[in-house]
Motif scaffolding. Structure first.
Motif, PDB file in Angstrom:
ATOM      1  N   SER A 115     -65.828  44.155  69.942  1.00  0.00           N
ATOM      2  CA  SER A 115     -64.707  44.748  69.206  1.00  0.00           C
ATOM      3  C   SER A 115     -63.861  43.720  68.476  1.00  0.00           C
ATOM      4  O   SER A 115     -63.069  44.074  67.606  1.00  0.00           O
ATOM      5  N   ALA A 116     -64.018  42.422  68.798  1.00  0.00           N
ATOM      6  CA  ALA A 116     -63.130  41.409  68.203  1.00  0.00           C
ATOM      7  C   ALA A 116     -63.901  40.281  67.533  1.00  0.00           C
ATOM      8  O   ALA A 116     -63.540  39.111  67.641  1.00  0.00           O
ATOM      9  N   GLY A 117     -64.991  40.603  66.840  1.00  0.00           N
ATOM     10  CA  GLY A 117     -65.714  39.572  66.091  1.00  0.00           C
ATOM     11  C   GLY A 117     -67.089  39.290  66.643  1.00  0.00           C
ATOM     12  O   GLY A 117     -67.740  40.156  67.224  1.00  0.00           O
ATOM     13  N   ASP A 118     -67.553  38.054  66.481  1.00  0.00           N
ATOM     14  CA  ASP A 118     -68.892  37.659  66.904  1.00  0.00           C
ATOM     15  C   ASP A 118     -68.942  37.456  68.416  1.00  0.00           C
ATOM     16  O   ASP A 118     -67.994  36.962  69.022  1.00  0.00           O
ATOM     17  N   MET A 119     -70.089  37.825  69.003  1.00  0.00           N
ATOM     18  CA  MET A 119     -70.286  37.619  70.432  1.00  0.00           C
ATOM     19  C   MET A 119     -71.763  37.320  70.667  1.00  0.00           C
ATOM     20  O   MET A 119     -72.571  38.228  70.858  1.00  0.00           O
ATOM     21  N   PRO A 120     -72.151  36.024  70.648  1.00  0.00           N
ATOM     22  CA  PRO A 120     -73.545  35.662  70.921  1.00  0.00           C
ATOM     23  C   PRO A 120     -73.975  36.173  72.292  1.00  0.00           C
ATOM     24  O   PRO A 120     -73.152  36.307  73.215  1.00  0.00           O
ATOM     25  N   LEU A 121     -75.280  36.415  72.445  1.00  0.00           N
ATOM     26  CA  LEU A 121     -75.788  36.991  73.674  1.00  0.00           C
ATOM     27  C   LEU A 121     -75.473  36.112  74.884  1.00  0.00           C
ATOM     28  O   LEU A 121     -75.043  36.611  75.934  1.00  0.00           O
ATOM     29  N   GLU A 122     -75.657  34.781  74.746  1.00  0.00           N
ATOM     30  CA  GLU A 122     -75.403  33.886  75.876  1.00  0.00           C
ATOM     31  C   GLU A 122     -73.935  33.937  76.315  1.00  0.00           C
ATOM     32  O   GLU A 122     -73.629  33.931  77.515  1.00  0.00           O
ATOM     33  N   LYS A 123     -73.024  34.037  75.345  1.00  0.00           N
ATOM     34  CA  LYS A 123     -71.608  34.108  75.679  1.00  0.00           C
ATOM     35  C   LYS A 123     -71.274  35.441  76.337  1.00  0.00           C
ATOM     36  O   LYS A 123     -70.478  35.496  77.290  1.00  0.00           O
ATOM     37  N   ALA A 124     -71.880  36.515  75.833  1.00  0.00           N
ATOM     38  CA  ALA A 124     -71.641  37.833  76.434  1.00  0.00           C
ATOM     39  C   ALA A 124     -72.082  37.841  77.892  1.00  0.00           C
ATOM     40  O   ALA A 124     -71.400  38.401  78.760  1.00  0.00           O
ATOM     41  N   ILE A 125     -73.219  37.168  78.175  1.00  0.00           N
ATOM     42  CA  ILE A 125     -73.686  37.088  79.562  1.00  0.00           C
ATOM     43  C   ILE A 125     -72.708  36.266  80.394  1.00  0.00           C
ATOM     44  O   ILE A 125     -72.309  36.673  81.495  1.00  0.00           O
ATOM     45  N   SER A 126     -72.292  35.112  79.876  1.00  0.00           N
ATOM     46  CA  SER A 126     -71.410  34.226  80.650  1.00  0.00           C
ATOM     47  C   SER A 126     -70.071  34.877  80.942  1.00  0.00           C
ATOM     48  O   SER A 126     -69.406  34.539  81.923  1.00  0.00           O
ATOM     49  N   GLU A 127     -69.656  35.853  80.110  1.00  0.00           N
ATOM     50  CA  GLU A 127     -68.368  36.531  80.300  1.00  0.00           C
ATOM     51  C   GLU A 127     -68.536  37.908  80.948  1.00  0.00           C
ATOM     52  O   GLU A 127     -67.610  38.710  80.955  1.00  0.00           O
ATOM     53  N   PHE A 128     -69.729  38.184  81.461  1.00  0.00           N
ATOM     54  CA  PHE A 128     -70.008  39.422  82.196  1.00  0.00           C
ATOM     55  C   PHE A 128     -69.746  40.674  81.349  1.00  0.00           C
ATOM     56  O   PHE A 128     -69.290  41.690  81.855  1.00  0.00           O
ATOM     57  N   ARG A 129     -70.066  40.624  80.069  1.00  0.00           N
ATOM     58  CA  ARG A 129     -69.780  41.756  79.181  1.00  0.00           C
ATOM     59  C   ARG A 129     -70.983  42.712  79.139  1.00  0.00           C
ATOM     60  O   ARG A 129     -71.686  42.814  78.141  1.00  0.00           O
ATOM     61  N   PHE A 130     -71.195  43.385  80.246  1.00  0.00           N
ATOM     62  CA  PHE A 130     -72.257  44.392  80.336  1.00  0.00           C
ATOM     63  C   PHE A 130     -71.897  45.549  79.409  1.00  0.00           C
ATOM     64  O   PHE A 130     -70.938  46.276  79.624  1.00  0.00           O
TER      65      PHE A 130
END
Length: 738
Positions: free
Chosen positions: A226-241
């Motif tokens: 919802s707030a811009g770019d989110m690479p897959l690795e970063k999404a995983i590291s931030e628990f963004r299921f």
């Protein structure tokens, strides 16, 4: 240094190599001529030295005996000088990499008969294989789609077992590599060379793998941020299921599944596998086996498409939703010829044939009324009059005598008045007043019975209208509409079936190009700037082949900007430049036509099942409505019992029962308009004198039934005007026009 032409030995036995069946970054795999079902992995010379101690430890511990579906090292392989070069293992043949199954376009090519039940069974077998690996004390570590293989019978095998983490006699042999999209959040961005992997780390990668199998290759952490770019690795590291019930700031790709499409244990396992508060206690393989068995048992076929299966706990079919979004089938069954030969319902020119006229007649025979008449209870004329009615009846025959007596007493009172005798005057005055009040009370009781009768009949009309308005016909009307629509949908499918060959002939070149481009999967492409995580993100948005890239906007995928899009388009253009149109009608053309026909037949059969089910439900609803319409409604029974008593009381008291208006059937277009047909009169029968309201008293109060008196308005819109007001004012505020 050994060369590929050197003789190889295992446990002193010379090995005869056959064909090369695989090649990777560490070495090559060859099948064996003289040992069926086995193969040799020969490391490249610069790699062999680093792998020797680990392989010798695995072979020495006989770990291969504990996991028959894993290609563990079984024997050490050396060259003619006894130098370590690799190991012998089970040969995993007739299996394909798992991404060929979970990607819809590849599945139709490599597993054409696989439906969703097949996918669930494969996911279940993946969990079982991981449980086997963990039972040996090993940790997979480097989970990836190329290391998990699937057969046509849904069996699962793991290869590259020499990369597993293995601890033997206190000596650690670590797994030093990993793929980011299967690496847990706590290890993202870290060097894996010195990290001791745990079964809980595997539990994360296993959950990702199962999610991709069950959800058509969607990655659980790939979506729109919802707030811009989110690479897959970063999404995983931030628990963004992306699919979580908790707020992760991510939205799933369009046309995706929902967690609510799965049974509770599956939903819970996904949430816990990807949640920050479950690091170290993620669902293990045994827990996945239990939950996937629950999912497998809950599967049911879709009424719209027999190739679609989904949990009966889901509100609707997720595969229909996905196909509606992307316009391409997720499952096909090209095996149409046996269906045509073996089933009398299939016609080569029309597809699945049903008797439309008979089905329409069955639907139309289920008549749904536009107006509802309610069966009313009968009036019970056998009831005994109430005490009040008997008293009123007794007063009826006394009233003429009382009037005569009243007149006599009044005359005698006049006479005594002339004598000016105060005692007589007072006594006769009291007697006359008593007679007047007795007459007035009797008249009020009669008027009260009439008013209560009017009120009760009004309640009956209101109750009937309420019952009519709540008639259980809404579901029947809906089912009839759905059945008619399903028949129309079947007819539309039949027309589409007839046009398949004609339409295909008109776009053969386009079809050939589509087929050609669909044969180039993205996961096997080497495209500048694109990493494995980019391919996982593309798959989550249903980009699997060159054809998908050509026909849709790849920039809708998180992390794919103008540069990567340009490289993807350049890759597609390079493939198109090599395409050659074949004007001759080929076996592939015939097969493609059969595939499209089979797809329509599947949908026709689904509509057939749906129509049959809807008609059966409709017939039950109509029958149920008729039983409802003729039943005794308790509220009406109570009101008619009260009405019966009132009518008996009115007759017993010498009155005339008011004429009841008709209760018309309730129409769905206009409400009922029942009313009294005449003004009721109070009388003693054919020979009795009608008792009219006393002077200055109107017909009964419309609210409480009491007598009314003439009053004068003191304020309001018409001050000084007359109106009838209830004698019980201010307790009752009933009025009538004068």
């Amino acid at each position: 240094m050994s060369s590929v032409t050197d003789k190889l030995f295992a446990d002193g036995r010379e090995l005869k190599l056959s064909n090369r069946v695989g090649k990777g970054g560490e070495g090559e795999v060859f099948s064996l001529v003289d040992i069926p079902g086995h193969a040799v992995k020969r490391y490249f010379p610069q790699i062999a030295g680093d792998r020797e101690s680990k392989i010798r430890a695995m072979v020495g511990s006989r770990v291969s005996a504990s996991a028959t579906t894993v290609a563990f090292p079984e024997q050490v392989v050396t060259d003619s000088r006894g130098k370590f070069v690799g190991f012998m293992m089970r040969l995993v043949d007739k299996h394909k990499e798992i991404h060929e199954l979970q990607t819809p376009s590849s599945r139709q090519r490599h597993f054409p008969k696989a439906d969703y039940r097949f996918l669930v069974r494969v996911a279940l077998n993946v969990a079982r294989v991981f449980a086997q690996v963990h039972s040996t004390g090993c940790v997979v570590g480097d989970i990836n789609q190329r290391g998990i293989l699937v057969s046509d019978s849904a069996t699962v095998a793991l290869i590259d077992a020499d990369s597993f983490q293995f601890i033997h006699n206190g000596e650690r042999h670590l797994c030093v590599v990993g793929v980011p999209e299967y690496t847990p959040p706590e290890l993202q961005g870290k060097s894996l060379k010195d990290i001791v992997r745990t079964k809980d780390h595997d539990a994360f990668g296993l959950a990702v793998c199962i999610f991709q199998i069950l959800c058509m290759d969607r990655h659980p952490f790939s979506g729109r941020f919802s707030a811009g770019d989110m690479p897959l690795e970063k999404a995983i590291s931030e628990f963004r299921f992306v699919y979580s019930g908790r707020n992760t700031g991510m939205e799933p790709p369009p046309g995706s599944v929902k967690l609510s499409d799965f049974p509770p244990y599956v939903r819970m396992n996904f949430e816990e596998a990807f949640a920050p508060d479950h690091v170290g206690k993620r669902p293990n393989p045994e827990m996945w086996v239990k939950s996937l068995e629950e999912l497998e048992q809950s599967l049911r076929p879709c009424s719209q498409n027999r190739l679609h299966h989904y949990s009966r706990l889901a509100k609707d079919c997720p595969w229909c939703r996905m196909e509606a979004t992307y316009g391409r089938p997720l499952f096909v069954n090209p095996d149409i010829d046996p269906i045509i030969v073996g089933d009398s319902k299939v016609d080569t020119g029309k597809g699945w044939v049903i008797d439309v006229a008979a089905l329409l007649a069955a639907v139309n025979n289920c008549t749904i009324p536009t107006a509802i008449s309610i069966a009313l209870p009968p009036i019970d004329h056998t009831l005994a009059p109430s005490t009040e009615a008997q008293q009123q009846r007794d007063g009826q025959w006394l009233s003429p005598l009382l009037r005569i007596a009243g007149l006599g007493i009044a005359g005698f009172g006049v006479f005594t008045l002339t004598l000016r005798h105060p005692v007589f005057l007072f006594s006769f005055g009291l007697i006359g007043l008593g007679l007047f009040l007795a007459l007035k009370k009797g008249e009020e009781k009669g008027a009260s019975l009439i008013a209560r009768h009017i009120q009760t009949w009004s309640k009956i009309k209101t109750t009937v209208q309420t019952i009519q308005a709540n008639a259980p016909l809404e579901r029947a009307r809906k089912l009839k509409s759905e059945a008619t629509a399903a028949i129309e949908q079947y007819q539309a499918l039949s027309k589409s079936y007839e046009k398949v060959r004609i339409e295909y002939n008109g776009k053969r070149q386009k079809e050939q190009l589509e087929s050609y481009l669909s044969g180039f999967p993205l996961r096997r492409a080497s495209i500048a700037k694109l990493r494995t995580s980019d391919f996982a993100a593309l798959a989550s948005y249903n980009f699997h082949t060159a054809f998908d890239v050509k026909t849709r906007n790849v920039q809708q995928v998180q992390g794919i900007g103008p540069v990567k899009e340009a490289n993807l388009k350049a890759w597609v253009r390079g493939l198109e430049a090599k395409f050659q149109y074949n004007p001759n009608y080929t076996a592939e053309d015939q097969a493609k036509i059969r595939v499209k026909q089979a797809e329509i037949v599947t949908q026709q059969r689904g509509q057939d099942d749906k129509i049959t089910s809807l008609i059966a439900q409709l017939q039950r609803e109509v029958k149920s409505f008729e039983a409802w319409r003729t039943q005794n409604h308790p509220e009406l029974v109570t009101l008619f019992r009260e009405l019966s008593q009132l009518e008996c009381d009115i007759v017993a008291a010498g009155g005339t029962v008011p004429v009841k208006g008709n209760i018309t059937p309730h129409s769905f277009n206009a409400s009922a308009t029942s009313s009294y047909q005449s003004t009721p009169a109070w009388g003693g029968g054919a020979t009795s004198t009608t008792i009219r309201p006393a002077k200055g008293v109107s017909s009964p109060c419309p609210i409480c039934g009491s007598a009314m008196r003439l009053r004068t308005a003191r304020r309001g819109r018409r001050p000084g005007s007359n109106f009838w007001g209830c004698t019980r004012y201010p307790t009752c505020r009933g009025t009538r026009p004068y």
